[in-house]
Design an enzyme around this catalytic site. Structure first.
Site, PDB file in Angstrom:
ATOM      1  N   ASP A  50       0.840  -1.203   0.000  1.00 21.14           N
ATOM      2  CA  ASP A  50       0.000   0.000   0.000  1.00 21.14           C
ATOM      3  C   ASP A  50       0.880   1.260   0.000  1.00 21.14           C
ATOM      4  O   ASP A  50       0.372   2.382  -0.086  1.00 21.14           O
ATOM      5  CB  ASP A  50      -1.022  -0.008   1.152  1.00 21.14           C
ATOM      6  CG  ASP A  50      -0.376   0.023   2.522  1.00 21.14           C
ATOM      7  OD1 ASP A  50       0.862  -0.063   2.619  1.00 21.14           O
ATOM      8  OD2 ASP A  50      -1.120   0.146   3.518  1.00 21.14           O
ATOM      9  N   SER A  51       2.218   1.074   0.032  1.00 19.47           N
ATOM     10  CA  SER A  51       3.140   2.185  -0.216  1.00 19.47           C
ATOM     11  C   SER A  51       2.902   2.754  -1.615  1.00 19.47           C
ATOM     12  O   SER A  51       3.372   3.846  -1.937  1.00 19.47           O
ATOM     13  CB  SER A  51       4.595   1.720  -0.077  1.00 19.47           C
ATOM     14  OG  SER A  51       4.827   0.551  -0.844  1.00 19.47           O
ATOM     15  N   ASP A  89      -1.324  -6.290  -0.462  1.00 19.87           N
ATOM     16  CA  ASP A  89      -1.333  -5.599   0.834  1.00 19.87           C
ATOM     17  C   ASP A  89      -2.735  -5.078   1.123  1.00 19.87           C
ATOM     18  O   ASP A  89      -3.252  -4.229   0.375  1.00 19.87           O
ATOM     19  CB  ASP A  89      -0.342  -4.432   0.747  1.00 19.87           C
ATOM     20  CG  ASP A  89       0.241  -4.064   2.086  1.00 19.87           C
ATOM     21  OD1 ASP A  89      -0.061  -4.740   3.088  1.00 19.87           O
ATOM     22  OD2 ASP A  89       1.033  -3.093   2.117  1.00 19.87           O
ATOM     23  N   LYS A 119      -1.270  -9.541   2.925  1.00 22.65           N
ATOM     24  CA  LYS A 119      -0.565  -9.078   4.127  1.00 22.65           C
ATOM     25  C   LYS A 119      -1.472  -8.112   4.849  1.00 22.65           C
ATOM     26  O   LYS A 119      -2.175  -7.321   4.204  1.00 22.65           O
ATOM     27  CB  LYS A 119       0.743  -8.380   3.741  1.00 22.65           C
ATOM     28  CG  LYS A 119       1.431  -7.696   4.914  1.00 22.65           C
ATOM     29  CD  LYS A 119       2.834  -7.249   4.570  1.00 22.65           C
ATOM     30  CE  LYS A 119       2.926  -5.873   3.962  1.00 22.65           C
ATOM     31  NZ  LYS A 119       2.387  -4.770   4.792  1.00 22.65           N
ATOM     32  N   GLU A 121      -1.571  -5.542   8.609  1.00 23.42           N
ATOM     33  CA  GLU A 121      -0.762  -4.975   9.690  1.00 23.42           C
ATOM     34  C   GLU A 121      -1.403  -5.210  11.053  1.00 23.42           C
ATOM     35  O   GLU A 121      -2.638  -5.140  11.180  1.00 23.42           O
ATOM     36  CB  GLU A 121      -0.606  -3.457   9.479  1.00 23.42           C
ATOM     37  CG  GLU A 121       0.131  -3.099   8.201  1.00 23.42           C
ATOM     38  CD  GLU A 121       0.299  -1.583   8.019  1.00 23.42           C
ATOM     39  OE1 GLU A 121      -0.116  -0.802   8.915  1.00 23.42           O
ATOM     40  OE2 GLU A 121       0.842  -1.187   6.966  1.00 23.42           O
ATOM     41  N   GLU A 188       8.948  -4.112  10.728  1.00 21.92           N
ATOM     42  CA  GLU A 188       9.342  -2.796  10.187  1.00 21.92           C
ATOM     43  C   GLU A 188       9.717  -1.843  11.323  1.00 21.92           C
ATOM     44  O   GLU A 188       8.982  -1.733  12.318  1.00 21.92           O
ATOM     45  CB  GLU A 188       8.183  -2.198   9.362  1.00 21.92           C
ATOM     46  CG  GLU A 188       8.534  -0.810   8.808  1.00 21.92           C
ATOM     47  CD  GLU A 188       7.596  -0.308   7.729  1.00 21.92           C
ATOM     48  OE1 GLU A 188       6.678  -1.044   7.320  1.00 21.92           O
ATOM     49  OE2 GLU A 188       7.802   0.844   7.292  1.00 21.92           O
TER      50      GLU A 188
END
Ligand code: KIV
Length: 299
Positions: A50-51, A89, A119, A121, A188
């Protein structure tokens, strides 16, 4: 056949089996060309991160992207048919509201996006969501430490787990995610010793980004590694290996110079018709010019 084409497609169980073995090579990609480049370079895992929001779409943070946008880009990556495992993501709010929505959204990455895993978070509080996605037979990668979707609750992008108690909580989070069945965990923005302990304590691979040398693999953002970010801020943990933005400017400047001087396009870059067709066309054109001149005289 290229080396990338000869490789076996990477699966989530293959990633899990790499625990403690050959280091995992992971990089982000957001479209077909970046996926092809990452795959040619030998990526084990391509993360459609999602960057994307910051790196490609110019947003300030990752909170702006939706499932629709992420799935659109995941599908572009999948169309490059990389041998690397594709991880989609899950964006902010796609796994926070209900278990049913979480499974539905994760499924879209697989069905519409062509990913083989997702993925998300967060630590222990995500376990009900992670379990449900795993029950739907979708492999899940965890992500703990500095989780960019929590930028507001963290009070900015700060290294996490610097205090012993917070680090201990993070180790417990990693253990819980591993026990739930994730096939790997991104760590991270954490002190190296925390990553070292997590990596030692859990049975699934850790993939570090700003987490020191002791992880089972490393991940960086495509545009940071290659210098395509064109002068965007780079965090301390990034190593930039090329300056493709500068190379691109140089290439485009050379193109513009050639346009101005008339050096582009050259013979090799030009299409032609047969001499016979050309002659007919020129005669037609001359005849029509003559006709127009006659009409002008008559008026
Ligand atoms: O979105 C992303 O690029 C990521 C990586 C930084 C792990 O989540």
């Amino acid at each position: 056949m290229t080396e990338a084409e000869q490789r076996r497609p990477v699966t989530a169980p293959m990633v899990l089996a790499r625990k403690g073995g050959q280091k995992l090579r992971m990089i982000t990609a957001y479209d077909a060309p970046t996926a092809r480049i990452a795959d040619r370079a030998g990526a084990d895992i391509i993360l459609v991160g999602d960057s994307l929001a910051n790196v490609v779409l110019g947003h300030e943070d990752t909170l702006a992207v939706t499932v629709d946008v992420m799935v659109h880009h995941t599908a572009a990556v999948a169309r490059a048919k990389p041998k690397a495992l594709i991880v989609g993501d899950m964006p902010w709010l796609s796994y926070h509201t209900s278990i049913a929505d979480t499974v539905e959204n994760a499924g879209r990455f697989i069905r519409e996006g062509g990913a083989s895993s997702v993925k998300l978070e967060g630590g222990r509080k995500r376990i009900p969501m992670i379990s449900a996605v795993l029950d739907a037979e979708i492999p899940v990668m965890g992500h703990i430490g500095l989780t960019p979707q929590s930028v507001h609750s963290m009070g900015g992008y700060r290294v996490q787990g610097k205090e012993a108690q917070a680090a201990y909580e993070m180790i417990s989070d990693a253990q819980a995610l591993a026990d739930t069945g994730v096939f790997a965990i991104v760590l991270e923005g954490v002190p190296d010793v925390v990553a070292e302990i997590v990596t030692r304590e859990i049975h699934v691979p850790t993939i570090g980004i700003g987490a020191g040398i002791n992880c089972d693999g490393q991940v960086l953002v495509f545009h940071d590694v290659t210098g395509l970010g064109a002068g965007e801020y780079l965090p301390k943990f990034v190593r930039q290996y090329a300056d493709l933005a500068d190379d691109a400017v140089t290439a485009i400047e050379a193109f513009f110079d050639d346009v101005e001087s008339g050096a582009f396009p050259a013979e090799a870059e030009t299409y032609h018709m047969t001499a016979e067709s050309e002659e007919i066309l020129r005669n037609l054109s001359t005849a029509s010019d003559d006709l127009m001149a006659d009409e002008a005289m008559e008026n």
